[in-house]
Design a protein around this motif. Sequence first.
Motif, PDB file in Angstrom:
ATOM      1  N   GLU A  74      38.507  24.250  27.985  1.00 25.03           N
ATOM      2  CA  GLU A  74      37.962  25.219  28.930  1.00 25.03           C
ATOM      3  C   GLU A  74      38.781  26.495  29.044  1.00 25.03           C
ATOM      4  OE1 GLU A  74      37.378  23.502  32.746  1.00 25.03           O
ATOM      5  OE2 GLU A  74      35.843  22.080  32.086  1.00 25.03           O
ATOM      6  N   ALA A  75      40.091  26.385  29.001  1.00 27.56           N
ATOM      7  CA  ALA A  75      40.958  27.532  29.267  1.00 27.56           C
ATOM      8  C   ALA A  75      40.781  28.630  28.217  1.00 27.56           C
ATOM      9  CB  ALA A  75      42.414  27.086  29.314  1.00 27.56           C
ATOM     10  N   GLU A  76      40.986  29.878  28.655  1.00 27.93           N
ATOM     11  CA  GLU A  76      40.874  31.020  27.758  1.00 27.93           C
ATOM     12  C   GLU A  76      41.899  32.083  28.133  1.00 27.93           C
ATOM     13  OE1 GLU A  76      36.543  31.939  26.293  1.00 27.93           O
ATOM     14  OE2 GLU A  76      36.438  31.410  28.412  1.00 27.93           O
ATOM     15  N   VAL A  77      42.412  32.753  27.126  1.00 28.03           N
ATOM     16  CA  VAL A  77      43.187  33.968  27.311  1.00 28.03           C
ATOM     17  C   VAL A  77      42.289  35.122  26.895  1.00 28.03           C
ATOM     18  CG1 VAL A  77      45.189  35.296  26.559  1.00 28.03           C
ATOM     19  CG2 VAL A  77      45.402  32.837  26.937  1.00 28.03           C
ATOM     20  N   PHE A  78      42.216  36.167  27.711  1.00 30.34           N
ATOM     21  CA  PHE A  78      41.295  37.250  27.393  1.00 30.34           C
ATOM     22  C   PHE A  78      41.872  38.599  27.785  1.00 30.34           C
ATOM     23  CE2 PHE A  78      40.439  35.808  31.654  1.00 30.34           C
ATOM     24  CZ  PHE A  78      40.175  36.954  32.395  1.00 30.34           C
ATOM     25  N   GLU A  79      41.379  39.635  27.126  1.00 21.68           N
ATOM     26  CA  GLU A  79      41.711  41.013  27.464  1.00 21.68           C
ATOM     27  C   GLU A  79      40.494  41.650  28.112  1.00 21.68           C
ATOM     28  OE1 GLU A  79      45.050  42.567  24.301  1.00 21.68           O
ATOM     29  OE2 GLU A  79      42.941  42.823  23.789  1.00 21.68           O
ATOM     30  N   VAL A  80      40.701  42.309  29.236  1.00 27.39           N
ATOM     31  CA  VAL A  80      39.591  42.925  29.945  1.00 27.39           C
ATOM     32  C   VAL A  80      40.007  44.304  30.431  1.00 27.39           C
ATOM     33  CG1 VAL A  80      40.266  41.793  32.118  1.00 27.39           C
ATOM     34  CG2 VAL A  80      37.925  42.632  31.835  1.00 27.39           C
ATOM     35  N   ALA A  81      39.100  45.261  30.317  1.00 19.81           N
ATOM     36  CA  ALA A  81      39.324  46.616  30.813  1.00 19.81           C
ATOM     37  C   ALA A  81      38.952  46.672  32.289  1.00 19.81           C
ATOM     38  CB  ALA A  81      38.486  47.616  30.012  1.00 19.81           C
ATOM     39  N   VAL A  82      39.902  47.049  33.129  1.00 21.44           N
ATOM     40  CA  VAL A  82      39.674  47.100  34.572  1.00 21.44           C
ATOM     41  C   VAL A  82      38.815  48.315  34.912  1.00 21.44           C
ATOM     42  CG1 VAL A  82      40.753  47.232  36.843  1.00 21.44           C
ATOM     43  CG2 VAL A  82      41.855  45.936  35.002  1.00 21.44           C
ATOM     44  N   GLU A  83      37.685  48.071  35.539  1.00 27.67           N
ATOM     45  CA  GLU A  83      36.728  49.144  35.839  1.00 27.67           C
ATOM     46  C   GLU A  83      36.997  49.752  37.211  1.00 27.67           C
ATOM     47  OE1 GLU A  83      32.829  47.525  35.484  1.00 27.67           O
ATOM     48  OE2 GLU A  83      32.991  47.177  33.314  1.00 27.67           O
ATOM     49  N   GLU A  84      36.592  51.002  37.347  1.00 24.08           N
ATOM     50  CA  GLU A  84      36.695  51.675  38.640  1.00 24.08           C
ATOM     51  C   GLU A  84      35.825  50.944  39.663  1.00 24.08           C
ATOM     52  OE1 GLU A  84      36.236  56.158  40.553  1.00 24.08           O
ATOM     53  OE2 GLU A  84      35.638  55.764  38.479  1.00 24.08           O
ATOM     54  N   GLY A  85      36.379  50.714  40.833  1.00 25.13           N
ATOM     55  CA  GLY A  85      35.636  50.008  41.866  1.00 25.13           C
ATOM     56  C   GLY A  85      35.774  48.499  41.811  1.00 25.13           C
ATOM     57  N   ALA A  86      36.535  47.973  40.832  1.00 21.36           N
ATOM     58  CA  ALA A  86      36.745  46.527  40.754  1.00 21.36           C
ATOM     59  C   ALA A  86      37.587  46.067  41.936  1.00 21.36           C
ATOM     60  CB  ALA A  86      37.442  46.164  39.447  1.00 21.36           C
ATOM     61  N   PRO A  87      37.380  44.861  42.443  1.00 19.57           N
ATOM     62  CA  PRO A  87      38.109  44.371  43.621  1.00 19.57           C
ATOM     63  C   PRO A  87      39.627  44.425  43.485  1.00 19.57           C
ATOM     64  CG  PRO A  87      36.273  42.919  43.118  1.00 19.57           C
ATOM     65  CD  PRO A  87      36.361  43.898  41.982  1.00 19.57           C
ATOM     66  N   ILE A  88      40.150  44.293  42.266  1.00 14.22           N
ATOM     67  CA  ILE A  88      41.595  44.224  42.090  1.00 14.22           C
ATOM     68  C   ILE A  88      42.255  45.591  41.984  1.00 14.22           C
ATOM     69  CG2 ILE A  88      41.706  44.164  39.548  1.00 14.22           C
ATOM     70  CD1 ILE A  88      43.750  41.836  39.882  1.00 14.22           C
ATOM     71  N   VAL A  89      41.488  46.657  41.809  1.00 12.40           N
ATOM     72  CA  VAL A  89      42.048  48.000  41.643  1.00 12.40           C
ATOM     73  C   VAL A  89      42.809  48.410  42.906  1.00 12.40           C
ATOM     74  CG1 VAL A  89      41.492  50.445  41.400  1.00 12.40           C
ATOM     75  CG2 VAL A  89      40.356  48.767  39.945  1.00 12.40           C
ATOM     76  N   GLY A  90      44.030  48.876  42.706  1.00 14.71           N
ATOM     77  CA  GLY A  90      44.852  49.334  43.819  1.00 14.71           C
ATOM     78  C   GLY A  90      45.691  48.257  44.463  1.00 14.71           C
ATOM     79  N   LEU A  91      45.489  47.017  44.083  1.00 13.65           N
ATOM     80  CA  LEU A  91      46.249  45.912  44.666  1.00 13.65           C
ATOM     81  C   LEU A  91      47.400  45.511  43.745  1.00 13.65           C
ATOM     82  CD1 LEU A  91      43.387  43.528  45.896  1.00 13.65           C
ATOM     83  CD2 LEU A  91      44.607  45.274  47.217  1.00 13.65           C
ATOM     84  N   THR A  92      48.483  45.044  44.352  1.00 12.86           N
ATOM     85  CA  THR A  92      49.521  44.421  43.545  1.00 12.86           C
ATOM     86  C   THR A  92      49.052  43.009  43.200  1.00 12.86           C
ATOM     87  OG1 THR A  92      50.691  43.449  45.426  1.00 12.86           O
ATOM     88  CG2 THR A  92      51.302  45.707  44.789  1.00 12.86           C
TER      89      THR A  92
END
Length: 222
Positions: free
Chosen positions: A144-162
């Motif tokens: 099940e496990a996966e390592v992946f690369e993802v481009a963080v989009e503007e407005g994503a919940p994680i943007v601006g957070l540590t």
Amino acid sequence: MYVVIVGAGDIGIPLIEIATSGGNEVVVIENDDERAERAASQFDCLVLNADATVKETLADAGLDRADAVISTTDQDATNIMVCLLSQEFDVPQIVSVVHNPKHMNIFRQIGVNTMQNPQRLIAEYLYRAVRRPSVVDYMHIGEEAEVFEVAVEEGAPIVGLTISEAAEEGLLGDEMLIVAIERDDNERPITPRGNTRIERGDMVTAYSGTGITESVLDVFVS
């Protein structure tokens, strides 16, 4: 390195090209007359037009001194037999393509390194490219496990957070780990810490123990 490649089909031919161009001593075993002739005419290697499931053929290929055997035929049964016979020659590295995922466990039980059907992997990659274009690359780990690369989009919940803040807000669960961040104004990838802040446009390499589910991906996309 002395390498024996079984099969000169769609998978075997590019493998033969890579192995021969890398300066290795390569022996190819191919049962089909036309494929064997094609490989012999294209590459600087010994090609045996013979059945690799016959022990004498493997002996003729020099398995007693081979560093590796790679079986690439389109039949899992053939690949299994080749691997079992290769073990009798004490070949250090035995690798095989596996076409049917249900057969993966059989190869593991006999101690063979495996590669899932490349055509299926390509098909899955293309499907994900359409369904999840923000995911640039990925790799399965276990079931099940996966390592992946993802481009963080503007407005994503994680943007601006540590990373610590994202974990506190439940965006990064126990099965999630951010392992690297690529940012345009940094020459080298960032090794993330708890106080590392995620920015729009970051290329994040992450591990997910549950795979790339919608809930996992929603953390990074808008």
